[in-house]
Every structure is written in C-alpha cells, then in structure tokens.
Design a protein around this motif. Structure first.
Motif, PDB file in Angstrom:
ATOM      1  N   ASP A   1     -63.161   2.950  52.344  1.00  0.00           N
ATOM      2  CA  ASP A   1     -64.367   3.658  52.803  1.00  0.00           C
ATOM      3  C   ASP A   1     -65.667   2.996  52.371  1.00  0.00           C
ATOM      4  OD1 ASP A   1     -62.743   6.861  52.199  1.00  0.00           O
ATOM      5  OD2 ASP A   1     -62.617   5.493  53.902  1.00  0.00           O
ATOM      6  N   LEU A   2     -65.643   1.687  52.113  1.00  0.00           N
ATOM      7  CA  LEU A   2     -66.864   0.974  51.748  1.00  0.00           C
ATOM      8  C   LEU A   2     -67.916   1.072  52.843  1.00  0.00           C
ATOM      9  CD1 LEU A   2     -68.473  -1.048  49.955  1.00  0.00           C
ATOM     10  CD2 LEU A   2     -67.253  -2.892  51.107  1.00  0.00           C
ATOM     11  N   ASP A   3     -67.470   0.950  54.113  1.00  0.00           N
ATOM     12  CA  ASP A   3     -68.416   0.956  55.237  1.00  0.00           C
ATOM     13  C   ASP A   3     -68.890   2.356  55.615  1.00  0.00           C
ATOM     14  OD1 ASP A   3     -66.587  -1.753  56.755  1.00  0.00           O
ATOM     15  OD2 ASP A   3     -68.401  -1.820  55.533  1.00  0.00           O
ATOM     16  N   ASP A   4     -68.336   3.397  54.968  1.00  0.00           N
ATOM     17  CA  ASP A   4     -68.794   4.763  55.242  1.00  0.00           C
ATOM     18  C   ASP A   4     -70.097   5.082  54.525  1.00  0.00           C
ATOM     19  OD1 ASP A   4     -65.625   6.571  55.546  1.00  0.00           O
ATOM     20  OD2 ASP A   4     -66.613   5.086  56.802  1.00  0.00           O
ATOM     21  N   ILE A   5     -70.458   4.256  53.560  1.00  0.00           N
ATOM     22  CA  ILE A   5     -71.675   4.503  52.779  1.00  0.00           C
ATOM     23  C   ILE A   5     -72.894   3.994  53.572  1.00  0.00           C
ATOM     24  CG2 ILE A   5     -72.845   4.123  50.583  1.00  0.00           C
ATOM     25  CD1 ILE A   5     -70.216   5.668  50.377  1.00  0.00           C
ATOM     26  N   PRO A   6     -73.958   4.777  53.698  1.00  0.00           N
ATOM     27  CA  PRO A   6     -75.172   4.335  54.423  1.00  0.00           C
ATOM     28  C   PRO A   6     -76.007   3.396  53.558  1.00  0.00           C
ATOM     29  CG  PRO A   6     -75.482   6.564  53.592  1.00  0.00           C
ATOM     30  CD  PRO A   6     -74.068   6.190  53.247  1.00  0.00           C
ATOM     31  N   TRP A   7     -75.551   2.160  53.406  1.00  0.00           N
ATOM     32  CA  TRP A   7     -76.197   1.220  52.478  1.00  0.00           C
ATOM     33  C   TRP A   7     -77.664   0.987  52.830  1.00  0.00           C
ATOM     34  CZ3 TRP A   7     -73.589   0.856  48.295  1.00  0.00           C
ATOM     35  CH2 TRP A   7     -72.187   0.843  48.300  1.00  0.00           C
ATOM     36  N   GLN A   8     -78.008   1.017  54.124  1.00  0.00           N
ATOM     37  CA  GLN A   8     -79.382   0.728  54.524  1.00  0.00           C
ATOM     38  C   GLN A   8     -80.371   1.770  53.997  1.00  0.00           C
ATOM     39  OE1 GLN A   8     -76.954   1.653  56.451  1.00  0.00           O
ATOM     40  NE2 GLN A   8     -77.591   3.377  57.719  1.00  0.00           N
ATOM     41  N   LYS A   9     -79.851   2.950  53.608  1.00  0.00           N
ATOM     42  CA  LYS A   9     -80.721   4.014  53.106  1.00  0.00           C
ATOM     43  C   LYS A   9     -80.811   4.026  51.579  1.00  0.00           C
ATOM     44  CE  LYS A   9     -79.767   7.068  57.033  1.00  0.00           C
ATOM     45  NZ  LYS A   9     -79.255   8.399  57.454  1.00  0.00           N
ATOM     46  N   ILE A  10     -80.102   3.132  50.929  1.00  0.00           N
ATOM     47  CA  ILE A  10     -80.061   3.104  49.462  1.00  0.00           C
ATOM     48  C   ILE A  10     -81.026   2.042  48.944  1.00  0.00           C
ATOM     49  CG2 ILE A  10     -78.580   2.688  47.455  1.00  0.00           C
ATOM     50  CD1 ILE A  10     -76.245   3.746  49.130  1.00  0.00           C
ATOM     51  N   ASP A  11     -81.755   2.377  47.867  1.00  0.00           N
ATOM     52  CA  ASP A  11     -82.741   1.457  47.296  1.00  0.00           C
ATOM     53  C   ASP A  11     -82.120   0.116  46.932  1.00  0.00           C
ATOM     54  OD1 ASP A  11     -84.513   4.047  45.431  1.00  0.00           O
ATOM     55  OD2 ASP A  11     -84.646   3.407  47.531  1.00  0.00           O
ATOM     56  N   LYS A  12     -82.911  -0.924  47.096  1.00  0.00           N
ATOM     57  CA  LYS A  12     -82.477  -2.281  46.776  1.00  0.00           C
ATOM     58  C   LYS A  12     -82.018  -2.381  45.319  1.00  0.00           C
ATOM     59  CE  LYS A  12     -84.462  -6.920  46.259  1.00  0.00           C
ATOM     60  NZ  LYS A  12     -85.666  -7.747  46.479  1.00  0.00           N
ATOM     61  N   GLU A  13     -82.776  -1.762  44.409  1.00  0.00           N
ATOM     62  CA  GLU A  13     -82.465  -1.851  42.982  1.00  0.00           C
ATOM     63  C   GLU A  13     -81.109  -1.228  42.657  1.00  0.00           C
ATOM     64  OE1 GLU A  13     -85.339  -0.866  44.235  1.00  0.00           O
ATOM     65  OE2 GLU A  13     -86.553  -2.622  43.695  1.00  0.00           O
ATOM     66  N   LYS A  14     -80.797  -0.129  43.351  1.00  0.00           N
ATOM     67  CA  LYS A  14     -79.519   0.538  43.107  1.00  0.00           C
ATOM     68  C   LYS A  14     -78.357  -0.311  43.605  1.00  0.00           C
ATOM     69  CE  LYS A  14     -81.467   5.193  43.227  1.00  0.00           C
ATOM     70  NZ  LYS A  14     -81.529   6.489  43.935  1.00  0.00           N
ATOM     71  N   LYS A  15     -78.564  -0.983  44.740  1.00  0.00           N
ATOM     72  CA  LYS A  15     -77.505  -1.833  45.272  1.00  0.00           C
ATOM     73  C   LYS A  15     -77.252  -3.033  44.351  1.00  0.00           C
ATOM     74  CE  LYS A  15     -79.342  -1.785  49.554  1.00  0.00           C
ATOM     75  NZ  LYS A  15     -79.509  -1.986  51.011  1.00  0.00           N
ATOM     76  N   ILE A  16     -78.318  -3.583  43.798  1.00  0.00           N
ATOM     77  CA  ILE A  16     -78.155  -4.717  42.874  1.00  0.00           C
ATOM     78  C   ILE A  16     -77.422  -4.264  41.612  1.00  0.00           C
ATOM     79  CG2 ILE A  16     -79.399  -6.318  41.382  1.00  0.00           C
ATOM     80  CD1 ILE A  16     -81.597  -6.401  43.564  1.00  0.00           C
ATOM     81  N   ALA A  17     -77.830  -3.100  41.077  1.00  0.00           N
ATOM     82  CA  ALA A  17     -77.187  -2.578  39.869  1.00  0.00           C
ATOM     83  C   ALA A  17     -75.701  -2.337  40.103  1.00  0.00           C
ATOM     84  CB  ALA A  17     -77.877  -1.286  39.423  1.00  0.00           C
ATOM     85  N   LEU A  18     -75.373  -1.741  41.249  1.00  0.00           N
ATOM     86  CA  LEU A  18     -73.966  -1.474  41.556  1.00  0.00           C
ATOM     87  C   LEU A  18     -73.179  -2.781  41.683  1.00  0.00           C
ATOM     88  CD1 LEU A  18     -71.646   0.408  42.351  1.00  0.00           C
ATOM     89  CD2 LEU A  18     -72.457   0.279  44.714  1.00  0.00           C
ATOM     90  N   TYR A  19     -73.777  -3.757  42.345  1.00  0.00           N
ATOM     91  CA  TYR A  19     -73.127  -5.064  42.506  1.00  0.00           C
ATOM     92  C   TYR A  19     -72.801  -5.660  41.129  1.00  0.00           C
ATOM     93  CZ  TYR A  19     -72.484  -9.859  44.271  1.00  0.00           C
ATOM     94  OH  TYR A  19     -71.973 -11.089  44.591  1.00  0.00           O
TER      95      TYR A  19
END
Length: 613
Positions: A511-529
C-alpha cells in the motif's frame, strides 16, 4: 432482499448466505410510472434472462441484464435498478470477472442504502467482501464484512450474519491470527447449530472445514485430522465435491503431521480423480498444489508437472492469488532442474502488478461510496439541528470571538512550525553538503590512491584496506545524498528499500502508492526516507533477516508505517542498534511524530512510525 437466479452449485461456497428464488419473484417493480408497455418490456427481458440462465449462457445473461438496468434507469425504478446491478455483479463473478462484479455490487449497495434496505445492503457487502478475500486483500475484506454486520444490527438474518462471520474468520487465518480466526469461526458454527432452518447442512460443513483448516495453520494436526475424519464420515456421499475437498485436506494434514504412510499418495490421487470427474476447477487447483508440495522433495519433475497444471487452471479461472502460488513453485522447480523460467518470472510480475491495481481500484470504489454515505448522514444531521435566527446570531458572535482567538493561536503555531522546519531544512542541507564533500573529495582521493597502489603492485594488504575505506566513504555519501520529494518520491523510496535488501532476503511493500505523497510536506518525506534507510541499514548489517515487510497506511490525519523483519532481533541496550535507533527517534520527533519498536533476541524486530499528515 435480492437473491440469485438458480445458483450454480460450484458458486455457493463463494457467496454463502444468499438464497435462490425464481427470477419472476426477484425482479419486482415499485415504480408508479410503469405503463403496460414498460411492464411488457420488463417481463420479456426477465423471461429472456431466465432462459439464458438455465442454459448457463452467462454472456447473454449479462447482456440482457444490462438492458434491464438501462430500462430501470429510464423508469427511475430504484428497486429494479438495485436488483439489476446485483445480478450483473453476481454473474460477472461467476465468470471470474471480479473487478467488474465488485463495481456492480457496489452500485446495488449504494441504492440499497438510499432505499434504507439495510438487509440487502449487508448482502452486497457480503458479496463484496468475498471478492476482496479472493483477491488476497484480507484486511480490506474484514473491514467490509464488519461494515456488513453493522447494517444487520437489529435485523434477523442468520444466513448473511454467519456468512460474514465466516469471511472474517478466513481472513484472520490468512493473516496468521489463528486465535481470532477460531473465535469468529466458533460464532459461525454456533449460529449454524442454533438456526438449522436458516443455515443449510452444507454451509455448516463449510464452516467446520474452515475450522479444521485453521487448526492446521495452528499446527494442531491431530485435532484437525479427527475433525476431517468426522466430516468425511458425515458428508453426503453423493456430494462428490465436498467429499473430495475433505479427503484432499485430510491427506494433506496427515502429510504435514509427518505421518507419511502409503495411503497419503492414494488419498491425494483419489481426491484428484473425483474433482476431475465433476470438473471442479477450484478443487483441482487445491489438489494440484498439494501434489506439487507432496512431490517437491523427492520427485521434482512430477512436482513441476502438477504445478504447471495448477497454473493453467488458475489462469482459466482468473484467480491471481492461486496463480502466483503456482508460479512460485514453477520458478523454484525450474531453477532447481536447470530449466529457463524467464517467461514465468515475467508472468509472476505482471500478475502481481495487476492484482495490486485491482485491489487499489476496489479500495478506491468502496472508500468513495463510504464517504458519500457518511457525508449524507452529516447533511441530514445538520438539517435537524437548525435553530432560530436569534440563536444563529449568538453563535455568529461566539464564532467570531473563537475565530480571532484561533487566529492568534494559528499564528503562533505557524511561527513555531516555521522555525522547526527551518531547522530540519538546515539539517538536510548539511547532510547533503557532507555527502557531496565526501563523494567529491575524500572518496575520489582514496580512489586515486588505490590506483597508485595497484600500479605499484606492492602491499596487497594495504590495497585491500584502502578499498574497504573507499567503499565505506561511498556508503556514507549514499546514506546522506539528496532525496527527490516530487512525483518521483514513491519510486525513489521503493528503489532505496530494494537496494538495502540483501540478496538472500525478500522484501514485501504493501500500500505504498495508497499514500497521497503529493500532499505531504517535503521535510516529512525526507525524514521518513532517512528513518527507513536507517532501519534497513540496521537490518542489513545486524539482523540476518530473510524476510522484511513494510505496510503503509493513512489513518485519519496521520500516516502509519509498520516495519517487521524475522531477523535475530536485539535487546534495547544493544550497542549495534543504539545509535541508529536514537537517530530515528530524533528525526521522527522533529516532524512531530512517534517511533515505537519491539525486539527480543531471536524474535525479530518490529517498529511503528507515525506522523501527522
């Protein structure tokens, strides 16, 4: 309540809880605008459909059912519309066209809700949950089944209620939760015993067979063998389908228990012979897979032969879960026998991708429907709570005050958040700058020195040490390089997870592609990565895991990621894990999230990451 036309026997096990009645009774029209001409059209279409059903010409059944649906829309006859959608779903499912079937069931469900026919709505959810179960979406199937039980509250319908219990128990079994699987199975069996006038004996046998299957999953083989043997004696000997199912399961359980007597192979083949005789495609798939497993260790050629037979049948049935299982054995056996398995590997990838797309589409369809229904309920509630004009003015004054107060609060939060984000961005820039410096300067210098040492052909030990230093500097650079946070994020995250997975291990990402990544802050995506990168690094270096599972889920206003591996685990004060986990906690805390983990020596490693969307 809507019911299918003359149910095919082989399909009863898929939609337990729906009883057959003649087509003339099932298509009832409640439109006040129906003219004699319209009634004649409806009657003609019903009779035509009935004829094709009797001859099992399902393509024609579907074609004329669509015409009936068009007529029901023209007449604005909601009851007929719901029933037409149901039959389209049912006969598409008979033809193993699950995606289309789910769509029509869902349309019938929406109309039933508008008509406040909650018993029929529960029937549709039962059918929809069965499709999700068949596609391997066990969590989605459970959610749908539980929703069906909610619609049955205050309604007496033991047949559908027990069917929903059965679905939930099977899903728990497939998810490995055998305790809850038995709990829900007990509910279904108890209801069947208490209401034999509503639940048939054949349905009870299905529930009891499921109980035996759960016991096998529990590795309680002797208990399962006793239950299978009892069912085999009690089953109607004319019911060759059920007799073959029990006999095959009994032989398989004997084999699993280690009691490999001479009757095992004979019982497998006897069950297969019965299934071939009645052309039971679902049963044949099970027989071929069990025979594949039986011969796997001592006759790989014969094992491959049965795996290929299972594969051909599952493709005919359009059963992706069983197809993947068959392909898994074919690829493995061909590799062991030195045969080329490229085409099977390609088919495996295509089917898995198609299965994921189907599951995503089905989740999206049902999620949209549930949102519409919830929104309708909210609108009704809002209308009921409308008050006098004076009260509205008071509310307006109070609201104005609250808005001003919230404005100041929001400004404070924004400023605080901006400061926090600036710190995160600065940290990320620093990491990237260090990565570039390590790569451009240190790694290149080490590499040039390695070349010089290699040219001199002296001191091989020193050259090996320099190579290790070079590889380590390259890894440091890789761990801190830039991250794409645009539309490429999902793909880049998948690539990173795959690159950190050792060759001896498998990784499952759900379900990775079920997450609306485009709506999530850049900083949060970097932290998660970075957090997932740290977990994968620890796994690769220390855990010796052969299986890693990652599940992504959006829950309300939060994103939840579950990580599990079957490695050797660690204690909380293990120094090998300590610094990495400390870094993970700091990164998650910086984005207002939480990180919890559970690990013991020899019991793998589990972690849960949660942060606000």
């Amino acid at each position: 309540m809507k019911n299918p036309l003359f149910l095919p026997l082989f399909f009863l096990s898929l939609i337990i809880g729906i009883k057959a009645i003649p087509i003339q009774e099932s298509f009832s029209s409640k439109s006040n605008n129906t003219t004699s001409t319209d009634s004649l059209q409806i009657t003609t279409l019903k009779n035509t459909i009935q004829t094709y059903v009797k001859n099992a010409e399902y393509d024609s059944v579907i074609n004329y059912s669509k015409k009936l649906l068009q007529l029901s829309k023209k007449l604005s006859d909601s009851s007929l519309m719901a029933t037409s959608n149901f039959y389209l779903g049912y006969y598409l499912q008979v033809q193993f066209k699950s995606d289309e079937a789910f769509t029509y069931y869902n349309e019938a469900f929406k109309i039933d809700i508008r008509l406040e026919d909650y018993e029929a709505a529960a029937d549709m959810l039962n059918a929809m949950a069965n499709i999700q179960k068949g596609l391997g979406d066990y969590i989605g199937s459970q959610i749908t089944a539980v929703e069906g039980l909610k619609y049955l509250e205050g309604i007496t319908n033991y047949r559908t209620e027990s069917a929903l219990y059965h679905i939930i128990s099977v899903c728990f079994k497939e998810l490995g939760d055998n305790k809850d699987a038995l709990l829900w199975n007990d509910k279904a069996i108890q209801m069947a015993h208490e209401h034999p006038e509503d639940i048939s004996k054949s349905t009870l046998v299905i529930f009891q067979t499921t109980r035996a299957n759960i016991l096998v999953k529990y590795e309680k083989y002797q208990e399962a063998i006793t239950l299978y043997a009892t069912l085999l004696e009690a089953v109607d000997q004319n019911n060759e389908k059920e007799k073959a199912r029990i006999l095959d399961n009994l032989a398989f359980t004997y084999w699993l228990s280690g009691e490999r007597n001479s009757n095992n192979e004979d019982d497998f083949l006897k069950a297969l012979e019965l299934r071939l005789k009645i052309n039971d495609l679902s049963g044949l798939t099970s027989s071929y897979i069990h025979l594949t497993q039986y011969y796997l260790e001592f006759d790989k050629v014969k094992s491959l032969e049965y795996a290929e037979k299972a594969y051909h049948i599952t493709m005919t049935k359009n059963n992706p879960i069983s197809t993947l299982e068959a392909l898994d054995y074919i690829i493995r056996l061909k590799n062991e026998l030195g045969k080329n398995a490229t085409s099977e590997a390609l088919a495996y990838s295509q089917i898995r991708n198609g299965l994921e797309k189907s599951n995503q589409m089905i989740r999206r369809i049902y999620a949209t429907t549930k949102y519409d229904n919830d929104q309708l309920s909210k609108d009704v509630l809002l209308l009921k709570t409308t008050t006098a004009e004076k009260e509205k003015q008071n509310i307006l004054y109070l609201s104005s005050f609250i808005v001003v107060l919230m404005g100041f609060s929001l400004l404070f939060i924004i400023l605080k958040r901006r400061h926090r984000l600036e710190k995160i961005r600065e940290s990320y820039k620093t990491e990237t700058r260090i990565s570039k410096k390590v790569h451009d300067e240190l790694a290149n210098d080490v590499y040039q020195l390695m070349i010089q040492l290699e040219a001199s052909k002296n001191n091989h030990d020193l050259l090996d040490s320099m190579e290790k230093i070079y590889l380590r500097t390259r890894d440091i650079s890789k761990e801190n390089n830039g991250v794409h946070t645009d539309h490429r994020y999902s793909e880049e995250l998948t690539t990173m997870l795959g690159s950190y997975t050792p060759s001896h291990a498998k990784i499952y990402i759900q379900d990775l592609d079920d997450i609306p990544w485009q709506k999530i802050d850049k900083e949060k995506k970097i932290a998660l990565y970075r957090v997932l990168q740290e977990l994968m690094t620890n796994m690769k270096k220390h855990s010796e895991a052969s299986l890693v599972a990652l599940t992504f889920k959006k829950t309300g206003k939060s994103i939840l990621i579950s990580y599990t591996d079957n490695g050797k685990g660690a204690t909380i004060d293990d120094k090998k894990y300590g610094n990495g986990l400390h870094n993970v906690e700091n990164r998650i805390a910086a984005i207002q999230g939480s990180f919890t983990f559970n690990s013991q020596l020899g019991e793998g490693f589990k972690a849960e990451i949660k942060f606000p969307n």
